[in-house]
Motif scaffolding. Structure first.
Motif, PDB file in Angstrom:
ATOM      1  N   GLY A 769      15.459  88.395 -16.363  1.00 13.16           N
ATOM      2  CA  GLY A 769      15.725  87.473 -17.457  1.00 13.16           C
ATOM      3  C   GLY A 769      17.120  87.533 -18.008  1.00 13.16           C
ATOM      4  N   SER A 770      17.996  88.285 -17.335  1.00 12.01           N
ATOM      5  CA  SER A 770      19.358  88.402 -17.848  1.00 12.01           C
ATOM      6  C   SER A 770      20.197  87.173 -17.541  1.00 12.01           C
ATOM      7  CB  SER A 770      20.039  89.636 -17.258  1.00 12.01           C
ATOM      8  OG  SER A 770      20.138  89.509 -15.842  1.00 12.01           O
ATOM      9  N   GLY A 771      19.762  86.358 -16.569  1.00 12.86           N
ATOM     10  CA  GLY A 771      20.555  85.212 -16.166  1.00 12.86           C
ATOM     11  C   GLY A 771      21.563  85.591 -15.096  1.00 12.86           C
ATOM     12  N   GLY A 772      22.469  84.641 -14.776  1.00 14.02           N
ATOM     13  CA  GLY A 772      23.461  84.880 -13.736  1.00 14.02           C
ATOM     14  C   GLY A 772      24.669  85.630 -14.257  1.00 14.02           C
ATOM     15  N   PRO A 773      25.693  85.807 -13.415  1.00 14.34           N
ATOM     16  CA  PRO A 773      26.894  86.567 -13.798  1.00 14.34           C
ATOM     17  C   PRO A 773      27.568  86.037 -15.056  1.00 14.34           C
ATOM     18  CG  PRO A 773      26.858  86.182 -11.439  1.00 14.34           C
ATOM     19  CD  PRO A 773      25.731  85.379 -12.004  1.00 14.34           C
ATOM     20  N   ALA A 774      27.693  84.713 -15.173  1.00 16.91           N
ATOM     21  CA  ALA A 774      28.348  84.160 -16.356  1.00 16.91           C
ATOM     22  C   ALA A 774      27.541  84.459 -17.611  1.00 16.91           C
ATOM     23  CB  ALA A 774      28.531  82.659 -16.192  1.00 16.91           C
ATOM     24  N   SER A 775      26.205  84.369 -17.501  1.00 15.63           N
ATOM     25  CA  SER A 775      25.348  84.669 -18.637  1.00 15.63           C
ATOM     26  C   SER A 775      25.466  86.135 -19.049  1.00 15.63           C
ATOM     27  CB  SER A 775      23.893  84.335 -18.298  1.00 15.63           C
ATOM     28  OG  SER A 775      23.040  84.672 -19.369  1.00 15.63           O
ATOM     29  N   VAL A 776      25.507  87.022 -18.046  1.00 13.53           N
ATOM     30  CA  VAL A 776      25.662  88.461 -18.329  1.00 13.53           C
ATOM     31  C   VAL A 776      27.006  88.726 -18.997  1.00 13.53           C
ATOM     32  CG1 VAL A 776      25.967  90.721 -17.249  1.00 13.53           C
ATOM     33  CG2 VAL A 776      24.095  89.228 -16.529  1.00 13.53           C
ATOM     34  N   LEU A 777      28.036  88.024 -18.538  1.00 15.74           N
ATOM     35  CA  LEU A 777      29.357  88.183 -19.150  1.00 15.74           C
ATOM     36  C   LEU A 777      29.302  87.777 -20.619  1.00 15.74           C
ATOM     37  CD1 LEU A 777      32.291  88.969 -18.608  1.00 15.74           C
ATOM     38  CD2 LEU A 777      32.741  86.592 -17.978  1.00 15.74           C
ATOM     39  N   GLY A 778      28.496  86.741 -20.924  1.00 15.52           N
ATOM     40  CA  GLY A 778      28.370  86.315 -22.308  1.00 15.52           C
ATOM     41  C   GLY A 778      27.638  87.319 -23.166  1.00 15.52           C
ATOM     42  N   SER A 779      26.625  88.034 -22.590  1.00 20.66           N
ATOM     43  CA  SER A 779      25.834  88.964 -23.385  1.00 20.66           C
ATOM     44  C   SER A 779      26.440  90.369 -23.436  1.00 20.66           C
ATOM     45  CB  SER A 779      24.400  89.051 -22.836  1.00 20.66           C
ATOM     46  OG  SER A 779      24.418  89.467 -21.476  1.00 20.66           O
ATOM     47  N   SER A 780      27.016  90.809 -22.309  1.00 26.62           N
ATOM     48  CA  SER A 780      27.568  92.174 -22.243  1.00 26.62           C
ATOM     49  C   SER A 780      29.086  92.207 -22.277  1.00 26.62           C
ATOM     50  CB  SER A 780      27.085  92.872 -20.958  1.00 26.62           C
ATOM     51  OG  SER A 780      25.691  93.014 -20.963  1.00 26.62           O
ATOM     52  N   GLY A 781      29.713  91.032 -22.176  1.00 26.71           N
ATOM     53  CA  GLY A 781      31.172  91.007 -22.093  1.00 26.71           C
ATOM     54  C   GLY A 781      31.857  91.608 -23.298  1.00 26.71           C
ATOM     55  N   ARG A 782      31.278  91.356 -24.497  1.00 26.62           N
ATOM     56  CA  ARG A 782      31.915  91.896 -25.687  1.00 26.62           C
ATOM     57  C   ARG A 782      31.935  93.423 -25.658  1.00 26.62           C
ATOM     58  NH1 ARG A 782      29.916  90.915 -31.870  1.00 26.62           N
ATOM     59  NH2 ARG A 782      28.020  91.827 -31.014  1.00 26.62           N
ATOM     60  N   ALA A 783      30.820  94.029 -25.231  1.00 25.04           N
ATOM     61  CA  ALA A 783      30.758  95.485 -25.157  1.00 25.04           C
ATOM     62  C   ALA A 783      31.738  96.017 -24.117  1.00 25.04           C
ATOM     63  CB  ALA A 783      29.336  95.934 -24.819  1.00 25.04           C
ATOM     64  N   ILE A 784      31.835  95.309 -22.973  1.00 26.46           N
ATOM     65  CA  ILE A 784      32.773  95.742 -21.924  1.00 26.46           C
ATOM     66  C   ILE A 784      34.204  95.628 -22.415  1.00 26.46           C
ATOM     67  CG2 ILE A 784      33.681  95.143 -19.649  1.00 26.46           C
ATOM     68  CD1 ILE A 784      30.822  94.368 -18.847  1.00 26.46           C
ATOM     69  N   PHE A 785      34.521  94.514 -23.057  1.00 29.41           N
ATOM     70  CA  PHE A 785      35.863  94.348 -23.617  1.00 29.41           C
ATOM     71  C   PHE A 785      36.155  95.426 -24.656  1.00 29.41           C
ATOM     72  CE2 PHE A 785      36.439  90.185 -21.752  1.00 29.41           C
ATOM     73  CZ  PHE A 785      37.832  90.032 -21.745  1.00 29.41           C
ATOM     74  N   LEU A 786      35.192  95.667 -25.519  1.00 27.75           N
ATOM     75  CA  LEU A 786      35.412  96.596 -26.618  1.00 27.75           C
ATOM     76  C   LEU A 786      35.577  98.033 -26.114  1.00 27.75           C
ATOM     77  CD1 LEU A 786      35.704  96.924 -29.623  1.00 27.75           C
ATOM     78  CD2 LEU A 786      33.202  97.073 -29.811  1.00 27.75           C
ATOM     79  N   THR A 787      34.759  98.446 -25.146  1.00 29.18           N
ATOM     80  CA  THR A 787      34.904  99.813 -24.623  1.00 29.18           C
ATOM     81  C   THR A 787      36.270 100.003 -23.971  1.00 29.18           C
ATOM     82  OG1 THR A 787      33.774  99.131 -22.577  1.00 29.18           O
ATOM     83  CG2 THR A 787      32.443 100.206 -24.270  1.00 29.18           C
ATOM     84  N   SER A 788      36.714  98.982 -23.252  1.00 32.77           N
ATOM     85  CA  SER A 788      38.034  99.093 -22.619  1.00 32.77           C
ATOM     86  C   SER A 788      39.137  99.110 -23.669  1.00 32.77           C
ATOM     87  CB  SER A 788      38.252  97.929 -21.645  1.00 32.77           C
ATOM     88  OG  SER A 788      37.347  97.996 -20.568  1.00 32.77           O
ATOM     89  N   LEU A 789      39.004  98.267 -24.687  1.00 36.25           N
ATOM     90  CA  LEU A 789      40.022  98.227 -25.732  1.00 36.25           C
ATOM     91  C   LEU A 789      40.079  99.532 -26.520  1.00 36.25           C
ATOM     92  CD1 LEU A 789      39.583  94.594 -27.117  1.00 36.25           C
ATOM     93  CD2 LEU A 789      41.459  95.474 -25.714  1.00 36.25           C
ATOM     94  N   THR A 790      38.930 100.129 -26.791  1.00 35.48           N
ATOM     95  CA  THR A 790      38.946 101.408 -27.510  1.00 35.48           C
ATOM     96  C   THR A 790      39.522 102.518 -26.647  1.00 35.48           C
ATOM     97  OG1 THR A 790      36.615 101.739 -26.858  1.00 35.48           O
ATOM     98  CG2 THR A 790      37.044 100.844 -29.065  1.00 35.48           C
ATOM     99  N   THR A 791      39.237 102.480 -25.353  1.00 32.23           N
ATOM    100  CA  THR A 791      39.846 103.467 -24.447  1.00 32.23           C
ATOM    101  C   THR A 791      41.359 103.256 -24.395  1.00 32.23           C
ATOM    102  OG1 THR A 791      37.830 103.521 -23.095  1.00 32.23           O
ATOM    103  CG2 THR A 791      39.848 104.407 -22.109  1.00 32.23           C
ATOM    104  N   ILE A 792      41.767 101.995 -24.348  1.00 31.68           N
ATOM    105  CA  ILE A 792      43.205 101.681 -24.375  1.00 31.68           C
ATOM    106  C   ILE A 792      43.826 102.171 -25.677  1.00 31.68           C
ATOM    107  CG2 ILE A 792      44.830  99.755 -24.574  1.00 31.68           C
ATOM    108  CD1 ILE A 792      43.067  98.264 -22.520  1.00 31.68           C
ATOM    109  N   ALA A 793      43.093 102.018 -26.782  1.00 29.93           N
ATOM    110  CA  ALA A 793      43.604 102.509 -28.065  1.00 29.93           C
ATOM    111  C   ALA A 793      43.774 104.017 -28.039  1.00 29.93           C
ATOM    112  CB  ALA A 793      42.655 102.109 -29.190  1.00 29.93           C
ATOM    113  N   GLY A 794      42.813 104.717 -27.389  1.00 29.72           N
ATOM    114  CA  GLY A 794      42.913 106.162 -27.289  1.00 29.72           C
ATOM    115  C   GLY A 794      44.153 106.589 -26.532  1.00 29.72           C
ATOM    116  N   PHE A 795      44.396 105.925 -25.398  1.00 30.60           N
ATOM    117  CA  PHE A 795      45.582 106.250 -24.613  1.00 30.60           C
ATOM    118  C   PHE A 795      46.838 105.642 -25.227  1.00 30.60           C
ATOM    119  CE2 PHE A 795      42.373 107.015 -21.345  1.00 30.60           C
ATOM    120  CZ  PHE A 795      42.837 108.207 -20.811  1.00 30.60           C
ATOM    121  N   GLY A 796      46.679 104.489 -25.836  1.00 31.43           N
ATOM    122  CA  GLY A 796      47.836 103.821 -26.412  1.00 31.43           C
ATOM    123  C   GLY A 796      48.498 104.658 -27.490  1.00 31.43           C
ATOM    124  N   SER A 797      47.720 105.495 -28.167  1.00 30.60           N
ATOM    125  CA  SER A 797      48.313 106.351 -29.196  1.00 30.60           C
ATOM    126  C   SER A 797      49.300 107.339 -28.597  1.00 30.60           C
ATOM    127  CB  SER A 797      47.203 107.105 -29.944  1.00 30.60           C
ATOM    128  OG  SER A 797      46.485 107.952 -29.047  1.00 30.60           O
TER     129      SER A 797
END
Length: 849
Positions: A769-797
């Motif tokens: 019931g998760s849908g296709g790749p685009a649908s998954v990107l819509g539901s999980s994309g924010r978490a994926i973006f956010l985890t990468s951005l926080t990791t970047i923030a950790g290294f960016g410091s």
């Protein structure tokens, strides 16, 4: 099974939040006690493996005069004034010695026993201390023709405008043999620095600078002792300047050497650590707030994150001997960026379930059951990627592997346990927050409408990186340890003054000779000194035990050559005759003539051995170069090169001297020093790194395959990180970013962290019931973006750190995580959509279903 266990753990913690949080608080308090015992080790040699001969040699160096347990005070006067500098040196020496428990010894020139040694013991055997070239020069002066020419020249000089000074020199040395021959070949060997012959002080030839070496009783690695040492040094300088307040001139003082460098390095690194950790913590919480727009989440996420980092350092402190290098300490801020990944994915799913109408307990159970396994596997891949570094010999890799592997595991356990308790306490009865989408809808629309174009563009980027690497090769490895040190303007100023005034660089090539006893080690050092004196470049200064007694092989040869060419009695008679013939009174030179004759007679008999030096009361001069006990002793010498050439030039000179030493010795001596070992450590790290990186990749692949149990899904999950690493290497090469001893750890780290996005994407795509790749990107994309951005923030410091090594580590990781994010959110869903369209399955169905 794993999903059920995670769900059960969440429900238990959520049902008993008070007990869970109390237990966590107790463990955190214990960790804080452990963390208080950690000492930051700023010495880059601490990163190196201890079983290499060169590293063992460096360890021996630390316990001798060639080690770094000293500070150099550079005293400068506004105008040339050797008298003022000598008085300043004397007064500073007296002030420093007022605290013998802090300052062990002060050396401001050739004084005391050392001056007595050269004026007495060495003078009687002077000819044996000369190298072959110097001996031939002396023999030429002692020939009948040489004596006649020298005395005739003296007769002309005696009528010069400065008769008193000239007469004093002539009476002391009528042949000029000591001034023109012995000082030329031996004066530099007395000391690293220029010696003013009138005062015996280390005063530059232009009379503008004097030097003092203050030796400590403990290692500069002991930061507490170093602080006391430097405080006393600064107080002594202030007192000296007050003492000279009514003098004819003023002086200013600069510091360099082991203790000032250790103090400055530790201060800069500690400042970088604090700023990067605080910056990372604030950044990730700000990003979390932007994503979910609820201030209470700062407590829900911030408390377990801080506890997890503290528990990590507390648990690792005993494993690392309560001593941590800058490389490992830097990962405190990075752990914050990594640890925030857990609550991002879990809370994202929790809030999604809450919006669908589930209670807090139900939302906890579903989030931990469905998202928990992906979070667990992603954390396990990061643990595996870093854990393999613990197998390295390079301590920097071992520390990073220990700290990050343990940290990711500990923070994961804390989040899986404490987070449900905090959510149960603070989320019950509150509305579900909504926040920023971080542009995910735009990315989702782009991938949905133009998957082929997106995939082609991303693959073209990867192909361009591959082309750059194919043409230019991998990024080079920078072996200059100096480039990894924090900027120290005050130290650099002192070093530049020494270079300008004395023409020398405090960056020696070290020679460590071993023996079963003290005398055997000293003998080996003297032999090595002789070999290197002949092989070293012009202007190189040699300091070591070889200065105090010549090696047997050269001394015996010199004694034979002297006996063949010179008759002491004939030289004395010829000198007296020439003095008389040129109008001098021979009786006025009786003492000088007798001293020369005696020196020749003693030199012809042969060398002075260590036993004679000891029995004459000069053994302490040799002891400053030797250390050891039982049957393991080391004697240390040093070669200081003129100027301050580039690291590559110093390394080349070191390798040339090492070859000369190996060709002439039986292996009892080894060349060492940072310039010598850097290329060898690079080769060791490169060898280890390739194997460890391969093992890390293999473990990540095994874990990923075990999680999905479908080769297709597992391979798709690792496509983004593979392409991301390729582009990272290409970007480094194109931008001229080199690998070094700090940022080299970034590669397995990027692979272990970069694969997480692919795992989370494929995990959600696998759910019914998760849908296709685009649908998954819509539901999980924010978490994926956010985890990468926080990791970047950790290294960016780290990118803003003053330390160049930390900056390079942060920059490489920043590039790697950013490229992995792009490939995870653009290439991966686009490839799946294109693939399913080609297979006729449509782009909206779940993969593998």
């Amino acid at each position: 099974m794993l999903a059920r266990l995670l769900e059960l753990a969440a429900r238990i913690a959520g049902a008993r939040p008070g007990a869970t949080l109390l237990a966590a608080a107790a463990l955190t308090a214990l960790a804080a006690v452990s963390v208080s015992g950690i000492r930051l080790d700023q010495d880059l040699t601490s990163l190196l493996p201890s079983d290499m001969p060169e590293i063992k040699g460096l360890d021996a160096v630390q316990r001798t005069i060639a080690g770094m347990d000293y500070a150099v005070a550079v005293i400068e006067s506004e105008t040339p004034d050797p008298g003022l500098l000598a008085r300043a040196a004397d007064r500073l020496t007296a002030r420093l010695l007022e605290k013998p428990g802090v300052v062990r010894r002060v050396k401001s020139g050739i004084e005391g026993k050392e001056r007595e040694f050269f004026a007495d013991f060495c003078l009687k055997r002077a000819f044996l201390y000369l190298p072959e070239e110097g001996l031939e020069e002396a023999i030429a002066v002692l020939s009948p023709e040489g004596i006649a020419a020298a005395v005739a020249a003296d007769a002309k000089l005696i009528d010069s405008p400065l008769p008193n000074a000239i007469q004093e020199r002539i009476e002391r040395d009528p042949l000029g043999i000591f001034e023109k021959v012995f000082l030329k070949h031996l004066a530099q060997g007395m000391s690293l620095f220029t010696v003013d012959l009138r005062t015996g002080k280390f005063i530059s030839a232009d009379g503008r600078a004097a030097l003092i070496q203050a030796f400590g009783s403990q290692s500069p690695r002991d930061i507490g002792y170093t602080a006391r040492f430097m405080d006393h040094l600064r107080e002594s300088v202030s007192a000296m300047q007050k003492d000279l307040a009514g003098d004819s001139g003023t002086v200013r003082v600069h510091f360099t050497g082991g203790y000032p460098v250790a103090e400055a390095s530790e201060a800069e690194i500690r400042k970088d650590m604090i700023l990067s950790a605080v910056g990372s913590f604030v950044s990730v919480l700000v990003l979390f707030y932007l994503a979910f727009a609820a201030m209470r989440l700062h407590v829900i996420v911030g408390a377990p994150l801080a506890a997890g980092v503290l528990l990590t350092f507390g648990a690792c402190a005993p494993l690392l001997g309560f001593r941590m290098t800058a490389v490992a300490a830097a990962f405190g801020s990075i752990l914050i960026g990594l640890g925030i990944d857990y609550p991002i994915h879990l809370y994202s799913r929790f809030s999604e379930e809450r919006r669908s109408g589930a209670s807090v307990q139900e939302a906890l159970g579903r989030a931990w059951r469905f998202t928990g396994p992906g979070v667990f596997t992603a954390g396990l891949t990061t643990v595996a990627a870093f854990a393999v570094l613990c197998l390295a010999d390079f301590r920097g890799l071992v520390e990073v592997g220990t700290l990050v592997a343990a940290g990711v595991a500990i923070i994961g356990a804390v989040m899986l346990g404490i987070l449900p308790a905090l959510l149960a306490l603070l989320e019950k009865g509150r509305p579900v927050p909504r926040g920023s989408s971080f542009g995910v809808p735009l990315v989702q629309a782009l991938v949905s409408r133009r998957p082929g174009v997106v995939a082609a563009a991303m693959l073209a980027l990867a192909a361009a990186s591959a082309a750059v690497l194919a043409v230019s090769g991998l990024p080079e490895f920078d072996t200059d340890f100096g480039s990894l040190r924090s900027p120290m303007p005050a130290i650099d100023l002192a070093n530049s003054v020494i270079e300008a005034r004395f023409g020398i660089s405090l960056n020696p090539i070290l020679v460590v000779s071993r023996g079963k006893g003290r005398n055997e080690a000293l003998t080996a050092a003297a032999e090595a000194h002789s070999v290197l004196a002949g092989a070293a470049s012009s202007g190189t200064v040699l300091v070591g035990p070889g200065v105090y007694f010549p090696p047997a092989s050269r001394a015996e040869k010199s004694a034979r050559r002297l006996a063949e060419a010179v008759n002491p009695e004939a030289v004395a008679s010829a000198l007296r005759a020439e003095l008389d013939a040129n109008g001098f009174d021979p009786e006025a030179f009786a003492g000088t003539v007798e001293t020369l004759k005696t020196s020749l007679e003693i030199s012809i008999k042969g060398r002075a051995d260590i036993g004679e030096i000891d029995s004459a009361g000069y053994g302490e001069l040799l002891d400053s170069f030797v250390s050891g006990s039982g049957s393991e002793w080391s004697a240390v010498g040093a070669l200081y090169m003129p100027g301050m050439p580039a690291q590559a030039a110093r390394a080349a000179e070191a390798m040339r001297l090492e070859a000369a030493l190996k060709a002439a010795s039986d292996g009892d001596s080894v060349i060492t020093g940072m310039d010598v070992i850097a290329p060898k450590i690079r080769d060791l790290v490169a060898s280890e790194f390739s194997g460890l990186t391969g093992l890390s990749v293999l473990m990540v692949l095994v874990i990923t395959f075990a999680h999905f149990r479908r080769p297709g899904k597992a391979l798709l999950a690792v496509v983004p990180v593979t392409m991301g690493l390729l582009c990272t290497l290409g970007a480094m090469k194109a931008a001229g970013i080199h690998f070094n001893f700090m940022n080299v750890v970034a590669m397995p780290m990027i692979f272990g962290m970069g694969v997480d996005d692919g795992i989370h994407f494929m995990q959600r795509l696998s759910e019914k019931g998760s849908g296709g790749p685009a649908s998954v990107l819509g539901s999980s994309g924010r978490a994926i973006f956010l985890t990468s951005l926080t990791t970047i923030a950790g290294f960016g410091s780290l990118v803003t750190a003053a330390n160049p090594g930390l900056r390079s580590l942060g920059l490489v990781a920043l590039i790697g995580i950013s490229t992995c994010l792009c490939f995870s959110t653009l290439l991966l869903p686009a490839l799946i959509i294109c693939g399913r369209r080609l297979l006729g399955h449509g782009g909206g169905s779940a993969a593998g279903q």
